[in-house]
Structures are given as structure tokens and as C-alpha cells.
Design an enzyme around this catalytic site. Sequence first.
Site, PDB file in Angstrom:
ATOM      1  N   GLU A   1      48.804  59.127  37.848  1.00 28.60           N
ATOM      2  CA  GLU A   1      49.840  58.239  37.323  1.00 28.60           C
ATOM      3  C   GLU A   1      49.450  57.660  35.966  1.00 28.60           C
ATOM      4  O   GLU A   1      49.578  56.461  35.725  1.00 28.60           O
ATOM      5  CB  GLU A   1      50.141  57.119  38.335  1.00 28.60           C
TER       6      GLU A   1
ATOM      7  N   ASP B   1      53.234  59.057  49.896  1.00 30.47           N
ATOM      8  CA  ASP B   1      52.867  57.723  49.404  1.00 30.47           C
ATOM      9  C   ASP B   1      53.320  56.608  50.337  1.00 30.47           C
ATOM     10  O   ASP B   1      54.328  55.959  50.053  1.00 30.47           O
ATOM     11  CB  ASP B   1      53.464  57.510  48.003  1.00 30.47           C
TER      12      ASP B   1
ATOM     13  N   GLU C   1      55.172  47.886  50.446  1.00 31.85           N
ATOM     14  CA  GLU C   1      55.853  48.451  49.275  1.00 31.85           C
ATOM     15  C   GLU C   1      57.100  49.238  49.667  1.00 31.85           C
ATOM     16  O   GLU C   1      58.135  49.112  49.030  1.00 31.85           O
ATOM     17  CB  GLU C   1      54.876  49.342  48.509  1.00 31.85           C
TER      18      GLU C   1
END
Length: 705
Positions: free
Chosen positions: A298, A371, A399
Site C-alpha cells: 500500500e 483484509d 474496520e
Amino acid sequence: MLLRNVFLLLLCLVAVSPSRADDGYRLWLKYDRIADAAERQQYARVAQFVASPGTTPVLRAASAELQRGLGGLLGQPVPVVASAGSRTGGIVLRVEAPARAAGQPLKAEGYRIFSEKNNLVITGPTDRAVLYGAFALLRQVQTRQPLAGLSLSSSPRIEYRMLNHWDNPNGTVERGYAGSSIWKWYELPERLDPRYTDYARANASVGINGVVINNVNASARYLSAEYIGKVAALAGVLRPYGQRVYLSVFWAAPKVLGGLSTADPLDPAVKQWWAAKSDELYQAIPDFGGFLVKANSEGEPGPQDYGRNHADGANMLAQALGRHDGVVMWRAFVYKAGSADRFKQAYEEFQPLDGKFDPKVLVQVKNGPIDFMAREPFHPLFGAMPQTPLVLEVQLTQEYLGFATHLVYLGPLIKEVLESDTYAKGPGSTVAKVVDGTVDHHALSAIAGVANIGSDRNWTGHPVGQANWYAFGRLAWDHELSSAAIAREWTKMTLTTEPAAVRTLTDMLGQSRNIYVRYTMPLGLHHIMGESIHYGPQPWLAKSGRPDWTAVYYHKADSIGLGFDRTATGSNALALYKPAVQQEWGNAQTCPLNYLLWFHHVPWTQRLSTGRTLWNELATRYYTGADSVIWLQKQWATARPALDPALYADVAARLQTQHKEALWWRDACVLYFQTFARQPIPAPFTPPTRSLADIKQLVQLYQLK
Ligand code: GCW
């Protein structure tokens, strides 16, 4: 007369004012007085004093905690003395060599509690073991188990039990939903917020022994002399509670801080810079734990920028740690733009490096290949790197699980991955056994939870988020514990000991994760959430910075069906697993429904094992999932008389939002997928009253900057 009136008024105020509202700050370490006097008496008889040599800060922390905890629970002072002498009816702390402890050998942090001459002895080979034993004894009382004649013994199954904070130097927390960072960098090292100590106590109470204090998207700042001093001050607070401090490091630090022209791991000046930095760290923090690294992921820099691989980078850092007792945890969360299936990327980059890592390196792998989705199959690297100790990374901050708004107890999620069978060395080679080192006989073992902790008064935003911090620690210590048993413990220690309420609440916690999955991403759907913020539904997302950040990349809905074909006719990611796993998941007719759309593109009209077609099953799950939030609300309401009023109201309000948003997810997803399936919402469910356009607008709102 006046006096009498004032007196009466005061009396009234005292009578009606509720007892101190429970603001959640004390977590599961409340130590409120046991209401029943007879019960209190029973405990008091065997807890009249604490005898501790108090020779180390850890032992002093243990006896202070017993004094505080028992004093609170029993409603009377419990003195700490240096030695029991001839006294009986107390608790004796003793560090002793494992040989003297009977039965199973204890690990360095393992404790034993037993009766001896009418005293309860808490012992273990190290002072940290005794600290864990002290918390175990307190837990007995908090959960109202008998103390008299107690005989307990427990060793942690995993050596490094880590919390990973994603906290930034400016006080923000990446993916944090409970306020800002608890670390106050501008006050350190001079002022030590008392909250650090309470944080350390909470961690110790569940056996967490390592803390990575900063975000894996790391700032180089932490490696400066100025910040090392601040980190050292924090380490000083955590040390008496058995926790070591670790740092996430920014790969290009030798350039940013050291003024070098490169961060190439094979460059002698770079090696020299890291070795000197390690020495500096150990000078300031003698028990520094080591480094956590996110590299070439990332947008973060890494060894690949210089044509090197992950092992080159990790090994250089391991060597820089040199003689010091530290480790490198190198993350495998990598994926590059433009790949046909992100599922396979970490495997493709890391599996070939098995056997190439320095003995001080562990590779840290997220529980699933994408993820931290609400449900993922286990990561195919587990069981595929026998020569490398693998750290299991789970995410406690929610998240993808509704932030601090949705009530989701993660015990079942963590257990599900721990119990998944990799078949690496035949049946029973579970992820838990790969991680704890028993499958491949590793000396090092580790597990990490991405913290959900922030500056909110109750630490986790959602009061039930505390249960996830708790459950992670308990499972890190002993992955054989059941998620229900942990929920029960937490409920009794945190919410109420009233038996019927405990049952209701434990049941509620136990179902909550499945309910969340049903109204968001049932049947193995994944990555269809709101862009970037990862909140709310956005299954129609087709354009983003990268294709693998969209939703359509993952669900692949078309006129024929739904789901990502990862069998041999598709991306063949399934081939990364052992044959027994492939067999279990490879056939769309027999694949467990929870994983179905992870591996198969299934026709809308295909009949599933439930007897319904895919479309009908999908709609059924969205509708019943959203309805189940009403069930959660009812459970919570049933327990109301046993709960603190302020806490009750807080969670009740959050559950209202959760229900509203479950409907939002339901309507968004059924209306959107209906445009492909072209079938009606099955009876007995009534179609949404709003249109897809209405919902898209609402979702757009959440995306506005
Ligand atoms: O889940 C993703 C998050 C990023 C995070 C990354 C990672 C710390 O969206 O915010 O960055 O994972 O785990 O590195």
C-alpha cells in the site's frame, strides 16, 4: 426546622441518586463489592492478607492488584505483608524454579495456584508468572468461582501475545473508532498519564505481553533520539506489568533520519545505521521487543525498491538486532495493483521465501487472504511455510465490522480461524497449532491483535468492544478456551453476575458476529463495503484508485450468477490450499455456504443445501440478518434490570443505529443484486420501500469529504 428540612432533603437526594454511573473506564477490572454478605465472607476467610516478598516491580504490581481487587470485592482492606510467617487464611506469592512445582512443567510465564497450610499459594518460575496467577485468582472471585481448595495451573500456548496499535504521532489512530491515541507524545517523557498504568493492568490481566505502540504505516519520528526517550518512558510504565514495547519501523528511515542516499538492505551503510539504531534503542530500553514492518505494501517503501526481497529486508533487521533479545515481525499483507486475484498475492510473494528467513524473524499474516472481512477463509500461507514461524494477525478494531456502532463480539471469528484445519501435516494441523509452533516445532510463536483502544473514556467506543480486547488476550494465552466461556467471563466481570442475565448476554454476544455477516456479506460475499472509509454498503462500486479496491472485482455479479470463481476454471486460488481443503471447498454443491461465494460463481437459480435458490437464500439472509438485530435489542432489554442504567442506555442507542444500518445494508444489497438476478424478493419478505437510487444517495453522503 430549617436544619431538619435540609437534612430530609439530603436524605432524599442520597436515596434517589443512582450509584455512581458506570462509565466503562474500569473495563473488566471493576472489583465492585460482592453484594451478598455470606458470599463475601466465604472469600474473605481465605483472602485475609497477601504475602509477597515484593522484591521486584512485577511482584509489587501483583500484590498491589490483589490488594486493590480483593479489597474492592470483599469490601474490606486486605493488607500486604512481606511474609505469611505463621499466619494462615491468606494468599502467598512465591517465585520458584519449575522443578519445585508439581505436575506439568510450567513455561516461564505459567502459573500455579494451590493450597498449602491453609494458605493459597500463587507461584511460577518468574515474577511475570506470579502476576498472571494473581489476575487468575482475581478472575475466580470476579466470576464467583470458589477459592477454597483452589488448584489451578496454566501456561500460555503462544509466546508473544501482542497488541498492535495503529497510532500516529499526531494523535490520530488509523481505523480507530474510540477517540484519539492514548499516547500523548507531546507530554512524554515527563508526564506519564495515569491511564498508561490502567492500560497496562488491563493487558496484564489477560496475558498480553507485547505492545507495538505505533502504526504499521510508520513515521520515522519514533526512531529519533527525542522519541526513543518518550518510548522508553512508556516502556517503564508497561514493564512492571510484564509488557515489552515494540516499534513499527518506516523502511526508509535511514534516508529520512540518517541522511543516507539509500535504504537498500544490502548496503553496508544501511546495515550499519540499523545496527547503531538498535544499540541506541537497547541502551534506552533494555527489554525492547523488536520491530514490526509493513514494507512494499500500500505504497510503503521496502526492500523491493532496491530489487531485494522481503527476506533480504527482514534478515538485515534481524542481524541489526544482533545480540539483543529482540525479534522482527515482518508483515505479509502485500498486494499489487493489476493482479487478477488479490487472494493469491501474499502467498506468491512469501511462500517461496520459506526457509530463507533469519531465526529471529517471524512473518505476520492476517487471518484471511483479503483484509479482515467479517468472514474469510483462513489465509493460505498458514500451513504453507513450515520453516517460518507465522504470527496470526487479527483485527480487534472493527474496520469492516461496523466501527464502534455495531455490536459484534469477535470471539467466534477468532476461534473460527484458529480452529480451521490447514491439513499441513495431516488432519488436526489447525491454524492454532501452526501458530503456537506445535505443527512445525518452532521455538518462537506469536499472535497479534490490532487494537481497538482509544482515548474515549470507556477505551473502545462501543462498550462491548471491550469484550474483543478481552477475548483476544484470553485466546492468545489459551486458544483452546471456548468463545462462549470467554464471553461469560467477560460478562460477569464487566456487566453483571446475575445468572439469567449472564445467559441472555452471553447468548447475545455469541450470535452477534453471525448476525453481522448475514446483513452485510452473507454466503461468502466480501469487500462490498463503502469506499475508503469501509463503512456501509457499496456493492455497485466499480471505479476506484485500483480495481482491487472496488466491489465488483470481488462479487462479480452478472446475469448468470454471483461470486468469485477461485476454482481451476477461475483464478485457481483454491490450489494454494492442501488437497483436503480443496476438496472441502472446491465443489459448489458441497462447499459450506459460509464460504460459497468466496470460491464459486453460482447461478442465481442454483438450489443450495437449504432448499432455496441462491437468490432466495441471499435475500433470506439479508432479511433475517437485519431482523436479528431486533432480537439483539430484545436480549439487551431482557437483561436491563441487571445492568447499569447509563451503560444500558448507551448500548440500547447503539443497537438502534445498528438496526437502521442493517436495513440500509439489506436494502442496498438486495436492490442492487436484484438488478442482476431479475427476480422478486421472496415471500414472506416485503420489498424495500426505498429505491436503489435513494440508497446510493445516502451512501454517497458518507463518502463526502
Ligand atoms: O485493512 C487495511 C486498512 C489500512 C491498513 C492496512 C494494513 C494500516 O484499510 O488502513 O493500514 O489494512 O493492515 O496495513
